[in-house]
Enzyme design. Structure first.
Site, short mmCIF file in Angstrom:
data_model
loop_
_atom_site.label_atom_id
_atom_site.label_comp_id
_atom_site.label_asym_id
_atom_site.label_seq_id
_atom_site.Cartn_x
_atom_site.Cartn_y
_atom_site.Cartn_z
CE LYS A 173 39.94 49.01 44.64
NZ LYS A 173 38.75 49.78 44.21
CB SER A 195 41.97 42.64 40.53
OG SER A 195 41.10 41.87 41.32
#
Length: 410
Positions: free
Chosen positions: A56, A307
């Site tokens: 992110k 992720s």
């Protein structure tokens, strides 16, 4: 950029912008996962070791670095269930921008504290993410703060796409990439880069079955919104894609597969055990798909994007225990024991002699079916497989003062 679509050039510009901030995360090849999936090779793209624990920061920094001076002075607000919060907070800290993050009540405490640790103000608002999102937009309209969307933003997507540029450099012979989908920003960015390099690379999205909105959306060529979601993977528990991510994903995603929460727990466990890496459930979703019989990867060279790795340790322990149960390597049982606690030594010695691990040994609450002259005891055992655990329980039942009352406790 135009009509919400991004290009490889946009991603390359983002890479230049964030180069001094983000880590170039490793690609860890796994022979074990290749064998389990039937693939020719499997490479784990470890974004769980990225700064702030997930991909992110790539998109957040790319977006916030482009704010004007007046926008920076007004500050930034974002809504997030966890990882976007930390990405925005870290970007704000690095850029000297005050940040406010609105999180739903379900957000793990560890993620909230980590976000505050980067200097952000955290506001807990709403039972679900949608309410947090609405509140953040309302406040942005009142205060003049810039709202940084977790996925539906061209600059965010371009920043996330830098993962794809690294994949091309680290794994040039790639056939298929598996990427988790929440709102669709990560897969849109990665897919744009990979398809520009080679349209033959297969881009496969992965979602929990309890939050499977992308598959019907792409099949019917219109955004599909779920009434609610039900999954252990809170990081990708979105109800829909939005206009910008959908415009990009529809052009670059070849397929979307669903995985169960049990498969997610197993993938988290295997990543910890075999790859020695801690992943949250959202980050483990692509591996869960790779190991599923529903995903055809025979003889392909496959990239699995892990992720994120922001986990609550207690929750991670519970997930790995559930994963071991799914793999047939963990069993729980209720025993009836005479001579408690003098029998404890015999229980421990029997388990150890059988080559198993005693994870739990505790006196249980007595129920109406328990014998008045026996002590109810719960045990948790870790072994090499179902047959091994069966033999351990048989050895316990053979003890003079022990009987196995029930196995497979919930």
């Amino acid at each position: 950029m135009s009509d919400g679509r991004i290009s490889r050039a946009d991603v390359e510009a983002a890479r230049d912008r964030i180069a001094d901030v983000v880590h170039r995360t490793p690609l860890d090849t796994s022979r074990t996962f290749a064998e389990l999936s039937g693939a020719a090779s499997v490479g784990l793209k470890l974004e769980n070791v990225q700064r702030a624990g997930s991909f992110k920061i790539r998109g957040a920094y790319n977006r916030m670095a482009q704010l004007s001076e007046s926008e920076r002075e007004a500050g930034v607000i974002a809504s997030s269930a966890g990882n976007h919060a930390q990405g925005v907070a870290l970007a704000g800290d690095l850029l000297g921008i005050e940040t406010t993050i609105v999180v739903p009540e379900v957000t793990p405490a560890a993620k909230i504290e980590a976000t505050r640790g980067y200097g952000a103000e955290v506001i807990v608002e709403g039972e679900i993410y949608e309410r947090s999102y609405e509140y953040a937009l309302e406040r942005a309209a009142e205060t003049g703060e810039t709202f940084v969307h977790p996925f539906d933003d061209e600059a965010i997507i371009a920043g996330q796409g830098t993962v794809g540029l690294e994949l091309l450099e680290q794994y040039p012979a790639l056939d298929t990439v598996l990427v988790a989908i929440g709102g669709g920003g990560l897969i849109s960015g990665i897919g744009t880069v990979l398809k520009a390099a080679d349209p033959g690379i297969r881009v496969v999205g992965v979602q929990p079955e309890g939050a499977l909105h992308a598959k019907p959306a792409l099949e019917n060529d219109r955004i599909h919104e779920l009434a609610d979601v039900d999954t252990v993977a809170e990081g990708i528990a979105d109800t829909r894609m939005l206009e910008t991510t959908f415009a990009n994903a529809r052009e670059v995603v070849d397929d979307v597969v669903g995985v169960t929460d049990r498969e997610l727990a197993t993938a988290v466990t295997l990543l910890a055990e075999r790859a020695k890496t801690v992943a949250e459930t959202a980050g483990a979703a692509p591996l869960a798909a790779a190991l599923s019989e529903e995903t055809a990867l025979e003889d392909e060279r496959v990239a699995v994007v892990v992720s994120g790795g922001n986990v609550d340790l207690t929750e991670h322990a519970e997930l790995t225990r559930a994963g071991l149960q799914n793999l047939g390597r963990y069993a729980e049982a209720r025993l009836a024991v005479a001579g408690w606690p003098t029998t404890v030594g015999d229980l421990v010695e029997t388990v150890e002699s059988a080559g198993a691990e005693l994870d739990v040994l505790e006196r249980a609450r007595r129920g109406p079916d328990d014998h008045p002259n026996r002590v109810p005891v719960t045990v948790g055992l870790e072994g090499s497989g179902p047959e091994h655990l069966d033999s351990v329980l048989e050895s316990l039942a053979a003890l003079e003062d022990v009987s196995v009352v029930e196995r497979g406790l919930e």
